[in-house]
Every structure is written in structure tokens, then in C-alpha cells.
Design a protein around this motif. Structure first.
Motif, PDB file in Angstrom:
ATOM      1  N   VAL A 360       0.853  -1.177   0.000  1.00 34.70           N
ATOM      2  CA  VAL A 360       0.000   0.000   0.000  1.00 34.70           C
ATOM      3  C   VAL A 360       0.896   1.236   0.000  1.00 34.70           C
ATOM      4  O   VAL A 360       1.582   1.512   0.973  1.00 34.70           O
ATOM      5  N   TYR A 361       0.914   1.940  -1.128  1.00 34.09           N
ATOM      6  CA  TYR A 361       1.740   3.140  -1.199  1.00 34.09           C
ATOM      7  C   TYR A 361       0.977   4.327  -0.650  1.00 34.09           C
ATOM      8  O   TYR A 361      -0.185   4.539  -0.982  1.00 34.09           O
ATOM      9  N   VAL A 362       1.644   5.079   0.207  1.00 33.39           N
ATOM     10  CA  VAL A 362       1.019   6.242   0.803  1.00 33.39           C
ATOM     11  C   VAL A 362       1.444   7.466   0.008  1.00 33.39           C
ATOM     12  O   VAL A 362       2.615   7.629  -0.313  1.00 33.39           O
ATOM     13  N   LYS A 363       0.470   8.307  -0.315  1.00 36.36           N
ATOM     14  CA  LYS A 363       0.785   9.540  -1.024  1.00 36.36           C
ATOM     15  C   LYS A 363       1.409  10.533  -0.054  1.00 36.36           C
ATOM     16  O   LYS A 363       0.870  10.772   1.017  1.00 36.36           O
ATOM     17  N   VAL A 364       2.539  11.096  -0.435  1.00 36.61           N
ATOM     18  CA  VAL A 364       3.175  12.077   0.435  1.00 36.61           C
ATOM     19  C   VAL A 364       2.331  13.352   0.410  1.00 36.61           C
ATOM     20  O   VAL A 364       1.932  13.826  -0.645  1.00 36.61           O
ATOM     21  N   ASN A 365       2.031  13.853   1.613  1.00 35.51           N
ATOM     22  CA  ASN A 365       1.248  15.069   1.759  1.00 35.51           C
ATOM     23  C   ASN A 365       1.910  16.209   0.980  1.00 35.51           C
ATOM     24  O   ASN A 365       3.022  16.605   1.278  1.00 35.51           O
ATOM     25  N   PRO A 366       1.236  16.758  -0.039  1.00 35.36           N
ATOM     26  CA  PRO A 366       1.896  17.731  -0.918  1.00 35.36           C
ATOM     27  C   PRO A 366       2.234  19.047  -0.215  1.00 35.36           C
ATOM     28  O   PRO A 366       3.121  19.774  -0.660  1.00 35.36           O
ATOM     29  N   SER A 368       3.528  19.314   2.683  1.00 30.72           N
ATOM     30  CA  SER A 368       4.553  19.149   3.715  1.00 30.72           C
ATOM     31  C   SER A 368       5.949  19.336   3.131  1.00 30.72           C
ATOM     32  O   SER A 368       6.635  18.385   2.817  1.00 30.72           O
ATOM     33  N   GLU A 369       6.339  20.584   2.963  1.00 33.45           N
ATOM     34  CA  GLU A 369       7.667  20.852   2.414  1.00 33.45           C
ATOM     35  C   GLU A 369       8.660  20.950   3.554  1.00 33.45           C
ATOM     36  O   GLU A 369       8.841  21.993   4.159  1.00 33.45           O
ATOM     37  N   ARG A 370       9.294  19.841   3.850  1.00 34.35           N
ATOM     38  CA  ARG A 370      10.197  19.816   5.000  1.00 34.35           C
ATOM     39  C   ARG A 370      11.637  20.014   4.542  1.00 34.35           C
ATOM     40  O   ARG A 370      12.028  19.599   3.461  1.00 34.35           O
ATOM     41  N   ARG A 371      12.385  20.628   5.438  1.00 34.85           N
ATOM     42  CA  ARG A 371      13.817  20.747   5.202  1.00 34.85           C
ATOM     43  C   ARG A 371      14.523  20.065   6.355  1.00 34.85           C
ATOM     44  O   ARG A 371      14.402  20.494   7.506  1.00 34.85           O
ATOM     45  N   PRO A 372      15.199  18.966   6.095  1.00 35.22           N
ATOM     46  CA  PRO A 372      15.833  18.259   7.204  1.00 35.22           C
ATOM     47  C   PRO A 372      16.951  19.081   7.830  1.00 35.22           C
ATOM     48  O   PRO A 372      17.490  19.997   7.219  1.00 35.22           O
ATOM     49  N   TRP A 373      17.261  18.729   9.054  1.00 33.91           N
ATOM     50  CA  TRP A 373      18.239  19.453   9.831  1.00 33.91           C
ATOM     51  C   TRP A 373      19.094  18.410  10.516  1.00 33.91           C
ATOM     52  O   TRP A 373      18.772  17.222  10.502  1.00 33.91           O
ATOM     53  N   GLY A 374      20.190  18.770  11.108  1.00 37.37           N
ATOM     54  CA  GLY A 374      20.989  17.809  11.852  1.00 37.37           C
ATOM     55  C   GLY A 374      21.589  18.491  13.048  1.00 37.37           C
ATOM     56  O   GLY A 374      22.086  19.611  12.935  1.00 37.37           O
ATOM     57  N   SER A 375      21.502  17.834  14.195  1.00 35.50           N
ATOM     58  CA  SER A 375      22.060  18.467  15.388  1.00 35.50           C
ATOM     59  C   SER A 375      23.511  18.069  15.553  1.00 35.50           C
ATOM     60  O   SER A 375      24.170  18.438  16.506  1.00 35.50           O
TER      61      SER A 375
END
Lengths: 378, 237
Positions: A360-366, A368-375
Motif C-alpha cells: 500500500v503506497y502512501v501519497k506524500v502530503n503535498p 509538507s515541504e520539509r527541510r531536514p536538519w541535523g544536530s
């Protein structure tokens, strides 16, 4: 591992298998919605049936909570429904009139007309492609049996085209609601306890927990055994498939409130002896809700039926009996069960990976423009 | 909603995730399949839900070795989904596993798949560590000056918003007539800004040789001391 400990580990595996075999909640609710809509159509004000106060209710495994997935993705779920016309009396109708009345009303609906299959001996069938077959069984009250009280207050009379054609005009009898009540009484204590437990876990009142959400070890055991039968018979082409109602009846009759699926399966299988299903030398598995009916009435005439049945029981005994309990670890249980039940185990591959079937493929919420970060590098 | 029923809700959409009870909470393991435009991908994940969930946001590890360890991870190996304030903002809006998965985890996984296909990130990324956090605040306040952002952030960290105070942006207006609205919006998120503030102070001191002493109030000092005693919080000052 101690014996009882093993049984509980095994039980957990079996429970997971049964869960995976069960109809999904969304499908269940979908089916419910579908048949309620049929019921509404039959009973609508402008329906010729409305004066008979039609009622649609499920029978068979859908009502009992023992539905299992079809063998392949192409097969469809069977949903058995009774279309009960409360106010229609035997004296004022005939079998063919009843059957035609219900069929005509279904045909008066554009969509149902398209979904309707060829007329069956006893039922009208709606085919929802790739989803369900809905068998609709026209029925009226059996006032004679109902007067006897007990489980018989729900006894019905049904129609049979084939019987009529052969010159037998007597109405066939049935009592699916009485059977359901009997089945529920067999597991009532466990059911009530599980329902209370779930209500507490989700902090809801008992009445807020829908009955279909509860699955007792008896229901799980029946699902496992039915699936094992399906797989066993698909590999052994010459076997006569033991019918679900016999498996269900024997299982529920022998159920003593075990709280564990493995013990339930084990006790059912080892409780099936010649003695238990014979009376006066003849095969006798009575319908608990309709004592005149013997589910094994064809067995004496056709010896292949009991032969196949006992061969299946023996095979199931080897799978779920000692051979399984001797296997030490969860993986081995899992593999053995995978082989006999034809579905993937959750315990293999650590049980956590998706394995086979259509994902079951889930559609990515359009949005939700995320920008990953790293601590990591402060 | 308890974790079990949240997981039931989650599994309706993500049927290959499975719940396990652990001593210190729950572990949800399994496979996520996702698609958007040309991207179609799958990931094996492990979502940890600790016992004081939902106060603590879930953390995620990717267990299929598909995501390179250098791609936006935290030092403990969990995925770095977004800047902490954004994670907080999204998760607090609806504290469910489904919201977390839909709006934080899956978008992150999508970004990774996109990156593998195209060699770049679809919506850009935050710089690592305090630098990225600082840049995020700059964007939120629409201000490019480090010191002004620091001044606004100090108000948030100290919980010292007063509408009649002068706005630190140099407009000579009262806060309520200037950046006050922006601050009040952030205050309403009930986020602990102190950690971000201290982290940014540390970074400015180290990278920009900035004199942070005037910003170290008694309260800030206390938090720094207490943070130093927490293992795994390797912050520099």
C-alpha cells in the motif's frame, strides 16, 4: 522452554496469523454499509416489499466473526445475508413468489440490477467486483418452530428452486440467527471479559467498543482451522472440502473458555473423535439451533466425505499438535505455520518487514515541504 | 487516545507497521511505502514512543541501511526530521502517531528518495546545528541580522515579552507595534526556546567570536549548568 510457556508463545504466533487472515476493519465496515443500503432499498416506502417489513441481517462467518481472507487476491469475500420478510406468512405466499418478490425489487435498482448474478437455488447474489459476493437469502418466519421457544424463536423458512423443480414443495428450514445466539453463548464469558479489557485499555465504556472489534480465542481458532483446510484442500485436489459450518459447530461445541488460541485449536482437533460425531452408528452433527438438521446427513451415503474430513483433521493434528510444540523457537513455529497456512509470518524476518502481496503506497502530503536538519555538528 | 488506539489509526493507513510493547514504552516497526510524482520508494523504520509520550516526540531509526548516516541524522543515530521548533510546531498541532508519520516522517523519507534520484533536496535543507536553527529564526522573523534575531529570541527564551518595551529590531517602535505579533505567535507554541537560544549563543561565540556575556542572565546560566550534567547533550560554549 516450559511447555505452558511454549503454548503461550505459539498462541501469540497463531493469533497474529489469524489477525492477518481476518477481514480488515475498513472492508468489514464497507460490507456493512453495503448491505445496510440493500436493506434500505428493499424496505423503502415505495417498495412493494415495505408492507412485509423486510429486514436484512448477516448470517454465517460474517455474522460469527470468523471470516477469513480469500485464498488469492482475485477471490472475493462471501457475505451471507438473510432478507427476512417479517409480515409475510407462509399461508399467503409460495416459495417462488417470495423469491421473485425479492429479486424483482433488487432488479428495480439500476446498480443492483447490474451487480445481480444469475439466480441461485436459494439466493440472489450481488457481485461487487474484486470485493464481495453478497448472497441474499429470501426468508419468512417459521411460526410452527418459533412457537417452541428457545433458540427456535428465530427459525425461518427459505426457498429452494431445485427442490421445487424436483416436485418437493415443502419449505426448507433454517435458523441462522438462532445459530448465532448459540455460538455467542458458547463464548460469552470470554467475550465479555475481552470487551471489558479493551474498553479499559482505550478508556472507553464497554458499549463504545463495537462487537466486531473483539475476537475470542474460539473465533481465532476457527479462522486458523478454516484457513488450514483451504490450503490443505487446494494441495490435495481429490479431497472433499470439509464445510465451514461443521468446523465451526464442532469447535464451538467443544470450547470451554480457553483464553489461548493454541490450546483452543489443540483441544478442538483432539476432541474430534468418531464417538463425538456419531450417534447410533450414524454420523450426527446436529444444528444446535435446529435439532432436526444434521450437518453430516450426507456422510453415510457418501463415505468420501467423512474420509476427507478425518484426513484433514489428522493433517491439522500433525501441524498444530506435537510436531509444532517440539519446534523450539519462534522462527521455526513461524516457518511451519507459513507452510500450512499459506501466508507470511510476522515472526520471520523479525516479523517486521513487509513480505509479498500488493504493497500500500502512501501519497506524500503535498503541503509538507520539509527541510531536514541535523544536530550533529554544533 | 492511548498509544494502542493511535497505532490502530496509524495502521489503517500504514498497514505494514507493527506495534510492540517495550519496558520503556513502545516500538513501532515495519515498512513504509510512499509515492509522490516520480518517486516511489520503501523504507524499513523503527519508531520509538517513550513512556512520557506525547510529552516527548517520537524518534525514528531507519533500519534498512538505505539512508546514509551522513544524511541528516542525530548523534544517537535517529533521523533528524526537521528543526526542533518545526517538529514541535507540527506535532503539537495534533499529538498523534498518524500526524507524526504523515507530516514529519514520510516527508523526510520522501526528501531522501528525491535526493537519491535527483542529487539535490526538493525544498532545501537547514544548515546543521545551531547555524541552521539561527537561519530558521531569521526566516521566521524576516530579519537577517544575527544580533537582532538573538535579541528577539532572548525575549522568547526568558519569557520576557512586554508589549510596551522597545522592539530589538531598531525600529524605535514598541514591540506590540513591531515584531510583537511574531513573538506572540511563537510563545503560543509553548516551545522551550531556551535550548535553541543557548545553542545559538554557543555557536556565535565559537564561530563568530561574539561576546555572549551580556546575554548570560542568571536563568540562562542555570540552564547551561544543568544541561552540562545531562549525558548525550554535547553542547559547546
Amino acid at each position: 522452554m516450559e511447555m505452558f510457556e511454549k503454548a503461550s508463545v505459539l498462541s501469540k504466533s497463531l493469533e497474529q496469523f489469524a489477525e492477518d487472515l481476518d477481514i480488515s476493519e475498513s472492508k468489514y465496515l464497507e460490507a456493512e454499509k453495503r448491505y445496510e443500503a440493500v436493506g434500505e432499498w428493499l424496505g423503502k416506502n415505495d417498495s412493494p416489499l415495505s408492507i412485509c417489513i423486510p429486514e436484512i441481517y448477516p448470517q454465517g462467518s460474517f455474522a460469527l466473526g470468523t471470516v477469513i481472507k480469500p485464498m488469492t487476491n482475485k477471490d472475493e469475500y462471501d457475505i451471507d445475508l438473510v432478507c427476512f420478510l417479517a409480515k409475510l406468512k407462509k399461508e399467503s405466499t409460495s416459495q417462488s413468489a417470495l423469491k421473485t418478490m425479492v429479486g424483482d425489487r433488487l432488479k428495480a435498482h439500476d446498480a443492483y440490477k447490474r451487480l445481480l448474478d444469475q439466480e441461485g437455488h436459494r439466493c440472489w447474489t450481488l457481485n461487487y467486483a474484486n470485493e464481495f459476493h453478497m448472497d441474499i437469502l429470501p426468508a419468512i418466519a417459521d411460526d410452527v418452530l418459533r412457537a417452541k421457544g428457545g433458540l427456535l424463536v428465530d427459525a425461518i423458512l427459505i426457498t429452494d428452486k431445485q427442490k421445487i423443480a424436483s416436485g418437493d414443495s415443502e419449505w426448507p428450514k433454517s435458523n441462522p440467527r438462532g445459530y448465532l445466539k448459540w455460538f455467542q453463548s458458547r463464548q460469552e464469558t470470554v467475550f465479555v471479559a475481552l470487551r471489558k479489557q479493551l474498553a479499559e485499555a482505550i478508556k472507553a465504556s464497554v458499549d463504545d467498543v463495537p462487537e466486531y472489534k473483539i475476537k475470542t480465542p474460539l473465533q481465532r481458532a476457527i479462522q486458523i482451522l478454516k484457513r488450514h483446510r483451504d490450503i490443505y484442500c487446494s494441495r490435495k485436489k481429490d479431497a472433499c472440502k470439509p464445510i465451514s459450518i461443521i468446523i465451526t459447530t464442532l469447535a464451538a461445541s467443544s470450547y470451554k473458555g480457553q483464553d489461548n488460541v493454541y490450546n483452543t485449536v489443540y483441544d478442538i482437533l483432539f476432541g474430534i473423535t468418531d464417538n463425538a460425531i456419531k450417534q447410533a452408528g450414524k454420523f450426527y452433527i446436529p444444528n444446535p439451533a435446529n435439532p432436526g438438521e444434521n450437518f453430516a446427513d450426507k456422510w453415510d451415503k457418501n463415505p468420501d466425505l467423512p474420509k476427507s474430513f478425518f484426513e484433514w483433521v489428522n493433517d491439522a493434528r500433525t501441524v498444530f499438535g506435537s510436531a509444532l510444540i517440539e519446534k523450539v523457537d519462534k522462527m521455526e513455529f513461524g516457518k511451519k505455520l507459513e507452510e500450512s497456512l499459506g501466508i507470511k509470518s510476522r515472526d520471520i524476518d523479525d516479523g517486521q518487514k513487509y513480505s509479498g502481496g500488493a504493497p500500500v503506497y502512501v501519497k506524500v502530503n503535498p503541503s509538507s515541504e520539509r527541510r531536514p536538519w541535523g544536530s550533529a555538528c554544533v | 487516545m492511548c498509544v494502542e488506539s493511535q497505532c490502530i489509526e496509524l495502521r489503517k493507513k500504514y498497514p505494514y507497521l507493527f506495534l510492540e510493547k517495550k519496558n520503556d514504552g513502545y516500538l513501532i516497526r515495519g515498512t513504509i511505502f510512499l509515492e509522490k510524482d516520480n518517486v516511489k520508494d520503501r523504507y524499513e523504520v523503527e519508531i520509538r514512543v517513550v513512556s512520557d509520550y506525547p510529552r516527548k516526540v517520537p524518534t525514528v531509526k531507519e533500519t534498512g541501511s538505505k539512508i546514509d548516516p551522513n544524511f541528516h541524522h542525530n548523534p544517537d543515530g535517529t533521523l533528524c526530521l526537521e528543526a526542533p521548533l518545526t517538529v514541535h510546531e507540527i506535532f503539537r498541532a495534533n499529538e498523534t502517531l498518524l500526524n507524526f508519520t504523515d507530516n514529519l516522517l514520510v516527508p523526510y523519507l520522501y526528501i531522501h528518495s528525491y535526493y537519491r534520484m535527483n542529487g539535490k533536496l526538493p525544498f532545501g535543507e537547514h544548515a546543521h546545528g545551531a547555524e541552521g536553527i539561527l537561519a530558521d529564526y531569521k526566516k521566521r522573523f524576516e530579519i537577517s541580522d544575527d544580533l537582532i534575531v538573538l535579541g528577539l529570541l532572548q525575549i522568547l527564551a526568558e519569557g520576557a515579552y512586554r508589549g510596551h518595551h522597545l522592539c530589538p529590531c531598531g525600529s524605535k517602535k514598541k514591540l506590540r507595534n513591531c515584531h510583537g505579533g511574531c513573538i506572540r505567535n511563537l510563545v503560543s507554541l509553548r516551545f522551550n526556546f531556551m535550548k535553541d537560544f543557548i545553542q545559538i549563543l554557543g555557536w556565535l561565540k565559537k564561530e563568530r567570536q561574539f561576546n555572549v556575556v551580556p546575554y548570560i542572565s542568571k536563568r540562562v546560566k542555570n540552564v547551561i549548568t544543568s544541561l552540562k550534567n545531562v549525558p548525550n547533550e554535547k553542547w559547546t560554549y
